[in-house]
Design a protein around this motif. Structure first.
Motif, PDB file in Angstrom:
ATOM      1  N   ALA A  79     -10.057  22.776  22.854  1.00  0.00           N
ATOM      2  CA  ALA A  79     -10.274  23.623  21.662  1.00  0.00           C
ATOM      3  C   ALA A  79     -10.495  25.069  22.112  1.00  0.00           C
ATOM      4  CB  ALA A  79     -11.516  23.122  20.917  1.00  0.00           C
ATOM      5  N   ARG A  80     -10.094  26.016  21.251  1.00  0.00           N
ATOM      6  CA  ARG A  80     -10.433  27.437  21.511  1.00  0.00           C
ATOM      7  C   ARG A  80     -11.672  27.767  20.686  1.00  0.00           C
ATOM      8  NH1 ARG A  80      -5.064  27.855  22.647  1.00  0.00           N
ATOM      9  NH2 ARG A  80      -4.613  29.089  24.553  1.00  0.00           N
ATOM     10  N   PRO A  81     -12.423  28.784  21.112  1.00  0.00           N
ATOM     11  CA  PRO A  81     -13.670  29.116  20.397  1.00  0.00           C
ATOM     12  C   PRO A  81     -13.488  29.150  18.884  1.00  0.00           C
ATOM     13  CG  PRO A  81     -13.430  30.525  22.318  1.00  0.00           C
ATOM     14  CD  PRO A  81     -12.203  29.668  22.268  1.00  0.00           C
ATOM     15  N   ARG A  82     -12.303  29.627  18.441  1.00  0.00           N
ATOM     16  CA  ARG A  82     -12.091  29.707  16.972  1.00  0.00           C
ATOM     17  C   ARG A  82     -12.297  28.342  16.331  1.00  0.00           C
ATOM     18  NH1 ARG A  82      -7.899  33.066  17.957  1.00  0.00           N
ATOM     19  NH2 ARG A  82      -6.481  31.303  18.262  1.00  0.00           N
ATOM     20  N   GLY A  83     -11.951  27.260  17.070  1.00  0.00           N
ATOM     21  CA  GLY A  83     -12.005  25.925  16.461  1.00  0.00           C
ATOM     22  C   GLY A  83     -13.359  25.255  16.590  1.00  0.00           C
ATOM     23  N   LEU A  84     -14.358  25.978  17.096  1.00  0.00           N
ATOM     24  CA  LEU A  84     -15.672  25.343  17.299  1.00  0.00           C
ATOM     25  C   LEU A  84     -16.702  25.957  16.359  1.00  0.00           C
ATOM     26  CD1 LEU A  84     -15.746  25.445  21.236  1.00  0.00           C
ATOM     27  CD2 LEU A  84     -15.192  23.479  19.796  1.00  0.00           C
ATOM     28  N   SER A  85     -17.731  25.164  16.021  1.00  0.00           N
ATOM     29  CA  SER A  85     -18.828  25.694  15.190  1.00  0.00           C
ATOM     30  C   SER A  85     -19.753  26.522  16.088  1.00  0.00           C
ATOM     31  CB  SER A  85     -19.630  24.515  14.618  1.00  0.00           C
ATOM     32  OG  SER A  85     -20.400  23.939  15.680  1.00  0.00           O
ATOM     33  N   GLY A  86     -20.664  27.271  15.454  1.00  0.00           N
ATOM     34  CA  GLY A  86     -21.598  28.118  16.205  1.00  0.00           C
ATOM     35  C   GLY A  86     -22.392  27.288  17.201  1.00  0.00           C
ATOM     36  N   GLY A  87     -22.904  26.140  16.745  1.00  0.00           N
ATOM     37  CA  GLY A  87     -23.701  25.281  17.610  1.00  0.00           C
ATOM     38  C   GLY A  87     -22.878  24.787  18.790  1.00  0.00           C
TER      39      GLY A  87
END
Lengths: 341, 284, 272, 315
Positions: C147-155
């Motif tokens: 996953a790239r950061p865009r696809g991850l939640s803040g946590g």
């Protein structure tokens, strides 16, 4: 007596009309005269959009698709048009002191821009009224600061100017969109005290949006807890904070460490994350993360119902059979594993 | 080259529909340019007219099915010559944008990342160069180095890198403060690695999008220089030069001078499509 | 907090951003701060914005050289700038989930790059396996590898940030407002992970935050910083319940608490 | 206090301009050294004897140390003496004096056109951001930037001047009316390639001001209509374009060089082109200096304007 402000069945939509996304769906609450009403929730809950809908300042691309907004006038609740209430019945304070004040306008002119437009104050009258208003919000040197530019003031002073600007048109309701989130704790305390003082002196109602439960406790009389675009619980602050009637409010209250949270056990975090506006489940939107969910919850129509044995109202159908509030009793604490939100 | 108009146009934060990934625009633009370049090698066969063949009996024929762009004062087919000229204009326009791009990106990245005296030195040099309006700079260089493609390329390199440097320096200055760059530094990755692997890749998209629209500028400067008789000299064929040669006959044979301009605009449209497509792809 | 010489010793650190001749009047950003953290313990550092806590953190992490003072790890002084190996001994988890990770790199590349550069894994596949281990350690799994950061939640992004810090096996972990930007429920989950790692890996941690209650929960000892100086240090409950320093008292009083007094309560109506 | 901040800022910008000007003078002077061929030969012709060449060199002062020559050069510039043209017939100074008004009028008229075109299209485009009109204007703007100025001039000549005869097909006027008439088409050609840049900046300024929190705060306080637009939109939206003005003027100046030759306008641009074609060194050196000094002045005016419009500019 009737409340001052009433929002019923508010629906906000964004995206194409054919397949709209609803960041806020069927939100309703009432604010009494002189009452401080908290609208609390985590980011993405729709609390800020709801507040902006009250004064019709929705961001581009978001539209009100349903619901009525009423303000009390000579004894009766009457729907209002935004042009009528802006700068008259309703005032608003914003979160970012840096971006909420017009950078190319002096503080004095900014504060009186509203009344000059609404009540036709003359330039001279406006100048002296500006100094009074800045004094009322506790500016240390109102006369000099009236001639300064916003970027020359600190965050705390800029927020006071913001409040003075909203008060200049004598509103009866002051909407606050997280006005202290960007501030230092010490400065935040001063602003909260200022808002409290003005509210008591002017008999002003306040609708205060925040994610900080401590601020709600400090300033607000009643509160509505929002989750995934809906109000899941509403009631008096002491009631909701000590005897929560919705699993999400209970989970939220438990997950925030306080001075006497036991340090030898993990915090009771809520597993998973709040669904975005686009992918919200049917029925109770908290069900997938709720420790007490039943199959019935998935088909649930959202209703804020009265709760036996508590003045609060809750959207959870299981409050009764779980033995009523507080829902965070030790007995009810199903093992909430350290979530991987 | 003082200030690239496209730079401002390129920075529009426009909410385009998320569906269009920009590939359609990118492909159409690229195909258009490729076709034009290819046609320049086979323009004789393609149009059925030898671009260099003078035929005084066929002087000044207006645009017609046989001669799409009509014929010029020596009876030569204007359309065939426009295609041949593409072989000169396109490569030089591409080079005229690429050379300053490389110089500007490198200097801009250094000025942004290293800061300190390098940063100020690069920026003072940029201010100095931008004190000379672009055409004046070009004309002075032509005077010093003589007319022709060489002085155009030197002029482009000397003048146009400034905009790239300013753009990249601004982006790098901002990226440099972000947590992930600090984290890379804290994790013991050397400065060169951090700049090349972490900072530059995130700064390049904007520079590449601008470079695409800088080609339009480079082309218009090349054409203008040749129009003034200071760029591509005969026997070379170039659109600006063709426009200048046709100007004396403007009163009655307007097409000789006007038609080559259409090719310049077509290239402008194609490049604009590429820039738009690139921007949307990189924003995704 | 005895247990022999402390792992991290920070002596008389000064950080002054003002140019040499402009240093008249007013304290420097970090004004002669000394602190130490025993091995395996967590020191909480509380202070409001502008008190110098982040400047101190960056100096300890080796991101900036101090104007004065020394930093010793396991007794030996760390040079500034630090060589490749020294640089890995203290790692940092940053505040903003939005910019904590390189937006262009996948989680896999973010972790494997570090593992390969610092030869913590021999070869790409070994690095990937180690990356998965690290992700499981912080409560994520192989699912987020590509996953790239865009696809991850803040946590999730903050968890990858922790995994990245642990990738080079540091001796000291600095969490600089690592949970401040997260929502309350997500913050609780990440705090649990940090506490869990502290225990499992016997991590030595410096937990920096503006939030008193959060710091009290995570830290074994708490230090309060104000205008560049440590004004108070002690056990979490002592510092919070009966603060000795005037500034700490005002900080505790100003912090709105869920179980604290409402402004409308009579005794609270002090003049503004 | 507040005001000294701004005048202090302007004062600083003035001081910064002086070293830049000196460096320009040095660069322009140095051009002489870089020129291929021997200046003396150019004056006396290739067949002149060594003795004559040496005499000319002494007469031109070329034998003195470089920095002395530079001071000498500065002295001459100060008195407006830019040397003589290659043909030796006229002084470069008079050439500049006669050409300057033409170029200035052309710049003035094209600036007016640029502001009018950009202003109108920006307001139209900003009414509904990302709407049909906005996207169409953006496409036209992208077109405008790509259209070569000289070609547009030719199209205007062929399409407007020749058929209608309403405008001269070249040359300048002698009375204000004829001058204006002669300046319209070239100025229009010039502004079409520059207006899009100003339009884009003004448009994004307006859209950003309308989407800002201070705009919402003003609306919440009951500010509406023209008061809202003037005080909270235009005042802020004008900052980015004004800061662009200097750069745009430089673009216009640059474009003028080409347009003057298309329309045969006797301005500094045409002289520069002709000097390049006839390798007339003194004219090139003089004009380069004039143009670059003009840019320094324009940048200064731009900075001052921004300082007075945007109070945050106190740097």
């Amino acid at each position: 007596m009737s409340p001052l402000l009433r929002i019923t069945d508010l629906v906000l939509e964004t995206g194409p009309a054919a397949a709209p996304v609803r960041p806020v769906s069927h939100v309703g609450f009432e604010v009494a005269h002189g009452e401080a009403f908290g609208l609390v929730g985590e980011s993405g809950s729709g609390k800020s959009l709801t507040l902006r809908a009250v004064i019709g300042l929705l961001p581009e691309g978001v539209r009100q698709a349903g619901g009525t907004l009423e303000l009390e006038r000579d004894g009766a609740m009457r729907p209002y048009r935004f042009a009528e209430v802006r700068g008259r019945g309703i005032g608003m304070v914003f979160q970012e002191p840096m971006t909420a004040l017009n950078p190319t306008m002096r503080v004095g002119d900014l504060v009186t821009a509203g009344p000059r437009a609404r009540y036709g104050w003359s330039r001279r009258a406006a100048r002296s009224r500006a100094v009074d208003l800045l004094a009322e919000v506790g500016m240390p040197d109102p006369k000099a600061q009236a001639r300064m530019w916003p970027h020359q003031l600190s965050g705390g002073l800029r927020q006071r100017v913001m409040i003075a600007m909203a008060l200049a048109t004598e509103p009866s309701v002051l909407l606050c969109d997280e006005p202290t989130t960007a501030l230092d704790v010490a400065v935040q305390d001063q602003i909260l005290r200022l808002l409290h003082r003005i509210r008591t002196e002017r008999g002003l109602s306040i609708v205060f949006v925040t994610h900080d439960l401590g601020v709600v406790r400090r300033l607000c009389d009643r509160v509505a807890v929002m989750y995934a675009g809906q109000v899941v619980e509403t009631g008096r602050v002491e009631e909701v904070f000590t005897r929560p009637t919705h699993p999400y409010s209970a989970g939220l209250l438990r997950s925030m460490p306080t001075q006497d949270t036991p340090r030898d056990r993990p915090l009771a975090a809520i597993p998973g994350g709040q669904p975005g506006a686009g992918d919200r489940p049917e029925g109770c939107r908290f069900a997938p993360r709720c420790g007490h969910a039943l199959p019935a919850c998935a088909g649930l129509a959202h209703v804020l119902a009265a709760v036996p044995g508590s003045p609060s109202r809750s959207a959870c159908i299981r409050v009764a059979d779980l033995g009523g509030p507080p829902l965070d009793r030790e007995a009810l604490l199903s093992p909430l594993p350290g979530g991987t939100a | 080259m003082a200030l690239a108009p496209a730079q401002v146009l390129g920075r529009r934060r426009v909410r385009r529909d998320p569906g269009a990934t920009g590939t359609a625009a990118l492909v159409t633009g690229a195909v258009l340019l490729a076709l034009l370049l290819a046609a320049s090698f086979v323009s004789g066969a393609l149009t059925g007219h030898d671009p260099a063949l003078t035929d005084l009996t066929a002087r000044f024929r207006p645009p017609s099915p046989q001669h799409w762009f009509g014929t010029d004062q020596l009876g030569r087919d204007v359309f065939a010559r426009v295609l041949v000229a593409a072989g000169t204009d396109l490569p030089l326009a591409l080079l005229g944008a690429a050379v300053p791009a490389v110089i500007g990106i490198v200097l801009g990245a250094l000025a942004g990342y290293a800061r300190g005296w390098i940063g100020t030195a690069v920026m003072r040099l940029a201010d100095l160069i931008q004190a000379f309006p672009s055409y004046i700079l070009l004309i002075v260089l032509v005077f010093l180095l003589g007319p022709g493609a060489g002085s155009f390329l030197v002029g482009a390199a000397v003048g146009a890198w400034v905009t790239y440097a300013r753009l990249v320096r601004g982006v790098v200055l901002r990226l440099r403060e972000l947590d992930y760059v600090r984290a890379a530094q804290a994790a013991g990755l050397g400065h060169t690695r951090v700049l090349l692997r972490h900072v530059l890749p995130n700064a390049l998209p904007q520079a590449v999008v601008y470079a695409a629209s800088d080609i339009v500028l480079a082309l218009s400067y090349l054409a203008a220089l040749s129009y003034l008789g200071l760029g591509i000299q005969a026997p070379g064929i170039e659109w600006g030069q063709m426009i200048a040669d046709g100007q004396p006959f403007l009163r009655n044979q307007w097409w000789v001078s006007v038609m080559p301009g259409l090719a310049i605009i077509l290239v402008g449209v194609a490049v604009r499509l590429i820039a738009g497509g690139l921007e949307r792809r990189l924003q995704r | 907090m005895s247990a022999g010489t402390p792992l991290l010793q920070v002596d008389d650190i000064v950080v002054d951003y003002r140019p040499r001749r402009g240093r008249t009047g007013g304290p420097p950003a970090v004004d002669h701060v000394s602190l130490d953290i025993p091995r395996g313990r967590t020191l909480g550092l509380v202070g409001q914005s502008g008190c110098g806590k982040s400047s101190l953190a960056r100096v300890i992490a080796g991101l900036a050289a101090p104007t004065g003072g020394t930093i010793r790890l396991g007794g030996a002084e760390l040079p500034a700038p630090r060589g490749r190996t020294d640089a890995t001994r203290i790692q940092m988890v940053f505040q903003d989930p939005g910019s904590a990770l390189n937006p262009m790199h996948t989680v896999r590349r973010t972790l494997t790059e570090l593992l390969l550069v610092h030869r913590r894994a021999a070869g790409r596949s070994a690095a990937t396996d180690r990356a998965v281990e690290l992700l499981e350690l912080v409560g994520l799994g192989a699912a987020v590898l590509d996953a790239r950061p865009r696809g991850l939640s803040g946590g999730q992004r903050q968890r990858v940030g922790i995994a990245r810090a642990l990738a080079v096996e540091p001796e000291v972990l600095i969490a600089d407002e690592a949970v401040s930007a997260l929502d309350v429920s997500v913050q609780a989950a990440v705090l649990n992970t940090l506490r869990d790692l502290g225990a499992r890996l016997d991590l030595t941690m410096l937990f920096i935050s503006h939030d008193l209650a959060v710091t009290r929960y995570v830290a074994d000892e708490v230090a309060v910083m104000h205008r560049g100086r440590i004004v108070e240090r002690g056990l979490p409950d002592d510092v919070l319940r009966n603060p000795r320093h005037e500034y700490t008292r005002s900080l505790v009083a100003a912090t709105p608490r869920m179980d604290g007094p409402a402004l409308s309560a009579p005794e609270e109506a002090r003049p503004v | 206090m507040i005001h000294s901040g701004r005048f202090g800022f302007v004062g600083r910008r003035l001081l910064q301009a002086i070293p830049l000007t000196l460096v320009l003078l040095l660069l322009v002077f140095a051009m002489l050294k870089v020129v291929p061929g021997d200046p003396a030969m150019q004056v006396a012709g290739p067949r002149a004897s060594a003795a004559t060449l040496q005499a000319i060199r002494v007469q031109l002062g070329l034998d003195q140390p470089v920095w002395e020559q530079f001071l000498h050069y500065l002295g001459r510039i100060a008195t407006g003496d830019f040397g003589t043209t290659a043909t030796g017939s006229t002084k470069v100074g008079t050439l500049i004096a006669s050409g300057a008004p033409v170029t200035l009028v052309l710049l003035a008229v094209s600036t007016v056109f640029t502001v009018l075109i950009a202003g109108a299209t920006a307001l139209l485009a900003a009414r509904r951001p990302d709407g049909l009109v906005d996207r169409m204007i953006n496409v036209m703007a992208a077109f405008g930037v790509g259209v070569p100025t000289f070609w547009l001039g030719i199209v205007l000549l062929a399409g407007v001047a020749l058929p209608t005869g309403a405008f001269p097909i070249g040359g300048w006027g002698d009375t204000p009316a004829t001058v204006l008439r002669a300046a319209v088409l070239p100025a229009l050609a010039l502004s079409v390639s520059v207006a899009p840049v100003l339009m884009a900046s003004l448009r994004s300024g307006i859209v950003e001001a309308r989407r800002s929190e201070y705009h919402a705060a003003a609306q919440a306080a009951g500010v509406r209509g023209w008061k809202l637009t003037r005080g909270f939109v235009l005042r802020n939206a004008a900052v980015p374009p004004v800061s662009l003005l200097a750069a745009l003027t430089t673009l216009l100046l640059s474009g003028a060089v080409v347009v003057e030759s298309t329309f045969g306008l006797p301005g500094l641009g045409l002289s520069l082109t002709q000097a390049a074609q006839n390798r007339d060194f003194n004219v090139i050196q003089g004009l380069t200096l004039v143009f670059s000094l003009a840019v320094v002045v324009v940048n200064l005016v731009g900075d001052v304007l921004v300082a007075f419009l945007d109070p945050r500019v106190m740097v």
